[in-house]
Design a protein around this motif. Structure first.
Motif, PDB file in Angstrom:
ATOM      1  N   UNK A   1     -59.162   5.856 -47.973  1.00 28.93           N
ATOM      2  CA  UNK A   1     -58.297   5.407 -48.770  1.00 28.93           C
ATOM      3  C   UNK A   1     -57.123   4.585 -48.588  1.00 28.93           C
ATOM      4  N   UNK A   2     -56.633   3.643 -48.967  1.00 29.22           N
ATOM      5  CA  UNK A   2     -55.847   2.612 -48.260  1.00 29.22           C
ATOM      6  C   UNK A   2     -54.750   3.032 -48.081  1.00 29.22           C
ATOM      7  N   UNK A   3     -54.569   2.485 -46.584  1.00 29.65           N
ATOM      8  CA  UNK A   3     -53.119   2.969 -46.168  1.00 29.65           C
ATOM      9  C   UNK A   3     -51.494   1.811 -46.417  1.00 29.65           C
ATOM     10  N   UNK A   4     -51.089   1.223 -46.527  1.00 25.02           N
ATOM     11  CA  UNK A   4     -49.825   0.423 -46.232  1.00 25.02           C
ATOM     12  C   UNK A   4     -49.346   0.990 -45.303  1.00 25.02           C
ATOM     13  N   UNK A   5     -49.866  -0.616 -44.469  1.00 27.61           N
ATOM     14  CA  UNK A   5     -48.367  -0.271 -42.868  1.00 27.61           C
ATOM     15  C   UNK A   5     -47.586  -1.312 -42.882  1.00 27.61           C
ATOM     16  N   UNK A   6     -46.609  -1.353 -42.875  1.00 27.42           N
ATOM     17  CA  UNK A   6     -45.427  -2.275 -43.317  1.00 27.42           C
ATOM     18  C   UNK A   6     -44.753  -2.313 -41.721  1.00 27.42           C
ATOM     19  N   UNK A   7     -45.061  -3.737 -40.932  1.00 29.63           N
ATOM     20  CA  UNK A   7     -44.352  -4.065 -40.103  1.00 29.63           C
ATOM     21  C   UNK A   7     -43.747  -4.785 -39.653  1.00 29.63           C
ATOM     22  N   UNK A   8     -42.123  -3.688 -39.503  1.00 28.28           N
ATOM     23  CA  UNK A   8     -40.592  -3.800 -39.587  1.00 28.28           C
ATOM     24  C   UNK A   8     -40.513  -4.894 -37.944  1.00 28.28           C
ATOM     25  N   UNK A   9     -40.678  -5.832 -38.189  1.00 28.42           N
ATOM     26  CA  UNK A   9     -40.504  -6.573 -36.626  1.00 28.42           C
ATOM     27  C   UNK A   9     -39.864  -7.733 -36.220  1.00 28.42           C
ATOM     28  N   UNK A  10     -39.324  -8.594 -35.669  1.00 27.70           N
ATOM     29  CA  UNK A  10     -38.367  -9.701 -35.908  1.00 27.70           C
ATOM     30  C   UNK A  10     -36.747  -9.010 -34.944  1.00 27.70           C
ATOM     31  N   UNK A  11     -36.717  -9.955 -34.620  1.00 26.07           N
ATOM     32  CA  UNK A  11     -35.530  -9.723 -33.884  1.00 26.07           C
ATOM     33  C   UNK A  11     -34.080 -10.292 -35.038  1.00 26.07           C
ATOM     34  N   UNK A  12     -34.253 -10.356 -36.125  1.00 25.63           N
ATOM     35  CA  UNK A  12     -32.954 -11.094 -36.680  1.00 25.63           C
ATOM     36  C   UNK A  12     -32.068 -12.192 -36.467  1.00 25.63           C
ATOM     37  N   UNK A  13     -32.827 -13.223 -35.930  1.00 25.73           N
ATOM     38  CA  UNK A  13     -32.178 -13.925 -35.188  1.00 25.73           C
ATOM     39  C   UNK A  13     -32.261 -15.521 -36.107  1.00 25.73           C
ATOM     40  N   UNK A  14     -33.628 -15.930 -37.121  1.00 24.09           N
ATOM     41  CA  UNK A  14     -32.876 -16.617 -37.766  1.00 24.09           C
ATOM     42  C   UNK A  14     -32.306 -16.846 -39.378  1.00 24.09           C
TER      43      UNK A  14
END
Lengths: 470, 470
Positions: A1-14
């Motif tokens: 089955x298909x499992x979405x994986x959401x990667x919440x990274x990023x430093x929030x500077x741009x």
């Protein structure tokens, strides 16, 4: 089955000053009515036969992830908290292990939380092609067909065709200079590396074990000591911190001989800067995008965003980015917005906080906003969500006055527990053990006037906390 | 004797958003530590043998004038309140009548309240020359020797020399175009009309009676019904409003045959726009002037002013004016700042208030600042000066919570009068007659939380007021 994986990274500077370390881009409502993170999980949820999304995020952002999922009424396939950032290869390994717990044949659709996709049908079609390649044991990268010579992305060079679905990956190439980017565009057969992938969870772990065994080892040890905490999956910090920090590109995709690319043209943007947000947003006839209370005279090609209760007026300017927030305003030439990182660097070097937090701070129980500060006092506007409660706490250096302006709060102060209704107030003496709770169905809003010699957030002794923070 | 007359006119639009209708340019601290009005009275006070200044101002600004005079410990030759604006000819007539009350031989030195003079010695020398001409019954205008082809001022053309002190005025000329201004500069013998004058009070009234008898008639009738109110001289509104509205230039100086000009080069500026403030202010090596909390990357030729508790960051911009205030921020190209009036026009047309008031409002008793607003509440930060008292008042639609955060307030609420110390609070029920007074020697600061269905400033019934406002 298909499992979405959401990667919440990023430093929030741009996207500073709108994005901050504790509220990075993916949680902001930049376009439309939902955050990029919410749009990402919703987009995935509309794929056929898909499971609830797995989110991998910093533990800093856990409450925001939980709330934003809840707000769009999404099921939750697990919120895995990274105790430290170790780049995408270990993060995806965590997601693979989470998916495999319930589904030994899990297929992962890996998506960064902060990308925009305008053409969902094209995206869905590409996912279909990627699925058919993944069934043949390919590890698939989604490659965005370039429509101009962009120098800000890595590129993927296509190799041999794999039927009608995609191509072998010939090689990954670093961000090119403009001339090289133009050559790629003219030559064809190159795609932008979108950071989106689709593959078997077990297949990914196998390839990771082959090419980066230290990562798999560390992640397995960290996962072995995982524990559930409310909605969150906590993993062992020491074990996870021992993992090498590496991207999936370097650790797996560039090394495996099962790497494929599915080209897609789906109105994709990573909104990597204010100028790229301006590009993807709708403009008026003068090329302006204005949000909030803005008055413009002879202004062109500009993005102007006013914050609540504030007016921004512009006269005779062109190609500016003006982003206003309650504590900081950016005014930048549109083609220089990448240098916002220099401003953030200066804030860091000066030990300031405007790159870390907004003036309004979100907490699991609601939010507070410091609306006034003086010599020995501070005024906060506090909102407590229905059913929520602040920790049972005391302060060593400050007393507090509470005035309820909306809803009914249940107040604990020392031995007393009582209701405080709209337009009622109470006093919490210095050192008193106290708690604020909202047992109602509407938010409680109150004004807190703090008085004392030291008013820092760290003057708090938490005796009990329903959110596991004591 | 020499009586300085300070004319406090102006609508407060050209330096918006820092200037507002109720706080125009002359009361702002733009350069140095004092307001332009304070600098004007201090400059005059340093002239030899000078009397206390007479101020003619709008009644809107009377408390500000009184306080600013007091703050620089200046004597007061009278604060004459204009009930309506009727331009400079009637205003100077009022000042002449005030001076003549105590001194039948009064000489007036008329100065707009909002001009900058950098070379005080040169100014003083010019006043000396003007005095000697005034003794010979000349009405003297101060003409600024131009150092570039300015198109924003009217010009005075010099006629025959009057000894070494000055010249007859040949004629006044309107603001020229650039070519004409350049011709004037090349030809010599032209000066900018500074709006500063020196003449006998009686001589001025005589010439005014000759050339504009309707003005003298109206002003005499208004003055005949003058009354003193605290430190202020109030005149009859109906009579004064009947006066033609005209400038001294049109009404007297262009018509009399006793008009003289004293040329002077004294580092004069009328600070008529943000770009002219930038010109006269000190810059850094990049041509920037920065005030407050500003971080700049590659910024040149710009004036950037941050307001309290706010950071302004600029990247890659040049020749911008960025003026930040708590409720409005202006971003304008430096050569387009005259169009700030278009923004003010739009605010007027929309029935808004950002051109009228700052968020922080000054009152005779101190100030208040609306730091938070919600559905049915408002939070104000209130400062009461030592010895001051708000009016005895009540509200029909709101209750108030007061938390004292500094000093000791004397509170009247219904029949009770009691002290409220730092870190104490009280509640003023809807409809209760109440008063707040500071009997101490330090300011009282308090946080007021208003709660009710209507929270406008006009929900106030004043029963008693020490400032004559009930």
């Amino acid at each position: 089955m298909l499992h979405p994986v959401v990667l919440s990274g990023g430093s929030g500077t741009r996207l500073w000053p709108l994005s901050r370390q504790n509220q990075p881009k993916q949680f902001l409502t930049l376009i439309g009515e939902r955050s990029l993170y919410q749009e990402t999980v919703l987009r995935a949820s509309r794929l056929p036969g898909v499971q609830a999304p797995i989110t991998v995020c910093s533990q800093l952002h856990r409450f925001m992830v939980g709330e934003q999922l809840q707000a769009v009424a999404m099921g939750n396939g697990g919120i895995v908290l990274e105790p430290v950032a170790r780049n995408t290869a270990p993060a995806i390994a965590l997601a693979a292990m989470q998916a495999l717990r319930s589904d030994p044949d899990a297929t992962l659709l890996v998506m960064p939380a902060d990308h925009l996709i305008e053409d969902e049908a094209a995206f869905r079609d590409a996912v279909g092609r990627a699925l058919s390649l993944a069934e043949q044991a390919w590890l698939v990268a989604f490659g965005i067909t370039p429509d101009y010579a962009e120098t800000g992305y890595g590129y993927i060079r296509q190799g041999d065709a794999l039927g009608a679905d995609g191509y072998r990956i010939d090689r990954f190439v670093e961000k090119p200079d403009l001339e090289t980017a133009q050559e790629y565009l003219d030559a064809g057969g190159y795609a932008w590396n979108s950071g989106m992938f689709l593959f078997s969870a077990q297949g990914y772990l196998d390839e990771l074990a082959r090419h980066a065994p230290a990562i798999v080892g560390a992640v397995e040890r960290a996962w072995g000591k995982a524990s559930s905490d409310l909605d969150f999956i906590r993993i062992d910090e020491t074990a996870f911190a021992a993992s090498p920090s590496d991207s999936i590109d370097y650790a797996v995709m560039e090394k495996t001989d099962r790497a494929a690319v599915v080209p897609v043209s789906c109105g994709w943007s990573d909104i990597g800067s204010w100028s790229s947000l301006w590009s993807v947003a709708e403009h008026d006839a003068d090329g302006n995008r204005q949000e909030g209370d803005v008055i413009s005279v002879d202004t062109t090609g500009s993005l102007v965003k006013a914050s609540e209760r504030r007016l921004i007026a512009t006269i005779g300017v062109e190609d500016l980015i003006i982003i206003d927030t309650p504590d900081a305003t950016l005014v930048a030439r549109k083609d220089r917005v990448q240098d916002v990182k220099l401003v953030v660097d200066r804030l860091k070097a000066a030990g300031r906080s405007e790159h870390l937090f907004h003036r309004k701070v979100y907490r699991p129980w609601g939010s507070y906003d410091s609306i006034g500060v003086g010599e020995r006092f501070q005024v906060k506007r506090i909102v407590v969500k229905p059913g929520a409660a602040l920790s049972l706490q005391k302060h060593r250096h400050r007393a507090e006055h509470w005035v309820v302006v909306s809803g009914t709060a249940e107040v604990t102060c020392g031995e007393r527990v009582f209701d405080l209704n709209e337009n009622e107030s109470t006093f919490i003496p210095l050192g008193s053990v106290h708690r604020l709770r909202n047992r109602g169905t509407e938010p409680v809003e109150l004004i807190e006037v703090q008085s004392g010699s030291y008013l820092g957030e760290d003057d708090i002794v938490r005796l009990e906390d329903v959110y596991g923070r004591s």
